[in-house]
Design an enzyme around this catalytic site. Structure first.
Site, PDB file in Angstrom:
ATOM      1  N   SER A 184      53.686  42.919  28.386  1.00 14.07           N
ATOM      2  CA  SER A 184      53.780  41.212  27.255  1.00 14.07           C
ATOM      3  C   SER A 184      53.036  41.977  25.835  1.00 14.07           C
ATOM      4  CB  SER A 184      52.768  40.245  28.276  1.00 14.07           C
ATOM      5  OG  SER A 184      51.327  40.928  28.393  1.00 14.07           O
ATOM      6  N   HIS A 198      55.423  36.870  19.918  1.00 18.09           N
ATOM      7  CA  HIS A 198      54.792  37.374  21.605  1.00 18.09           C
ATOM      8  C   HIS A 198      55.482  37.776  22.421  1.00 18.09           C
ATOM      9  CE1 HIS A 198      52.925  36.551  25.098  1.00 18.09           C
ATOM     10  NE2 HIS A 198      54.116  35.506  25.758  1.00 18.09           N
ATOM     11  N   TYR A 201      58.096  40.305  29.301  1.00 16.94           N
ATOM     12  CA  TYR A 201      58.899  41.088  30.510  1.00 16.94           C
ATOM     13  C   TYR A 201      57.807  41.201  31.564  1.00 16.94           C
ATOM     14  CZ  TYR A 201      61.255  41.962  25.979  1.00 16.94           C
ATOM     15  OH  TYR A 201      61.517  41.867  24.218  1.00 16.94           O
ATOM     16  N   ARG A 202      59.000  40.343  32.961  1.00 18.31           N
ATOM     17  CA  ARG A 202      58.328  40.279  33.943  1.00 18.31           C
ATOM     18  C   ARG A 202      59.473  40.470  34.620  1.00 18.31           C
ATOM     19  NH1 ARG A 202      54.928  34.360  33.531  1.00 18.31           N
ATOM     20  NH2 ARG A 202      55.924  34.252  30.958  1.00 18.31           N
TER      21      ARG A 202
END
Ligand SMILES: *[C@@H]1O[C@H](CO)[C@@H](O)[C@H](O)[C@H]1NC(C)=O
Length: 227
Positions: A184, A198, A201-202
């Site tokens: 992030s 902002h 990415y998860r």
């Protein structure tokens, strides 16, 4: 893989407000890392199965050690472990986010003229992360690129929460191993006319017992501009 449906307009607006509040800036970068882990679990109700596997590149063993040399820091997981598990999605995802962090930081350094400070941290409860921050450069007041990698066993409480949203989760002897990671960034340019940027990415994966090797996973990309 669209992300918008997971974020109500209200949520984004609230985030953007806190992101542009001067006093919250430092806190936000740190909070982002901690929140990433909580966020993985909280948002894990939208799992899909692994068609995405084909989209995340595989890396050969020798390539892994070569690539690691170009990262901002040694990877969160030991290089030998990454090499042993090179086919696994968690390895492929960790390589991808490490590469993303390095490429993004280098690109920002080129624009800004400043150098990122790299901090590798460890959580007592499990998990390693790499935070890169550049401050008071030519272009950015502050820019941070964070990367947490967490392996653990889902707590009964978290598993219950997911089951309550309709997920069947059956672990071996009640144990549900998971891996959670992401990259992030929050970027505050000096120029007040340029929006704060902002992205986050998860990836989150849980191993289940019912069919051996069955995994539930979820990838969630978010990005937005705040004014
Ligand atoms: C999860 O639980 C198993 C069994 O108790 C243990 O062997 C393993 O180390 C745990 N994994 C993590 C990442 O804590």
């Amino acid at each position: 893989m669209g992300s918008q449906r997971y974020w109500s307009a209200d949520n984004v607006q609230r985030y953007c407000k806190s992101a542009t509040g001067r006093t919250r800036r430092g806190a936000l970068l740190v909070a982002g890392v901690a929140a990433a882990v909580v966020g993985f679990v909280a948002s894990a109700s939208h799992f899909q199965r692994a068609e995405m596997a084909t989209m995340i590149p595989k890396t050969e063993e020798t390539e892994i050690s070569e690539k690691c040399k170009k990262f901002m820091s040694p990877p969160c997981t030991d290089v030998k472990v990454l090499q042993q598990k090179k086919e696994g999605m968690c390895t492929r995802m960790e390589m991808l986010i490490m590469e993303t962090q390095a490429e993004f930081c280098r690109a920002l350094e080129e624009v800004d003229g400043g150098k990122f400070k790299v901090d590798k941290w460890e959580r007592k409860e499990g998990g390693v992360g790499i935070s890169c921050v550049v401050q008071d450069g030519k272009v950015f007041e502050k820019a941070g690129v964070n990367l947490p990698v967490v392996f653990g066993n889902l707590t009964e409480e978290a598993a219950e929460q997911m089951r309550s949203r309709g997920k069947v989760l059956k672990g071996k002897d009640g144990i549900l191993p998971f891996c959670a990671m992401g990259v992030s960034s929050v970027i505050h340019p000096k120029n007040p006319h340029i929006p704060t940027v902002h992205f986050n990415y998860r990836y989150f994966e849980i191993e289940e017992e019912d069919v051996p090797g069955t995994k539930q996973w979820r990838y969630r990309p978010d990005s937005y501009l705040c004014q």
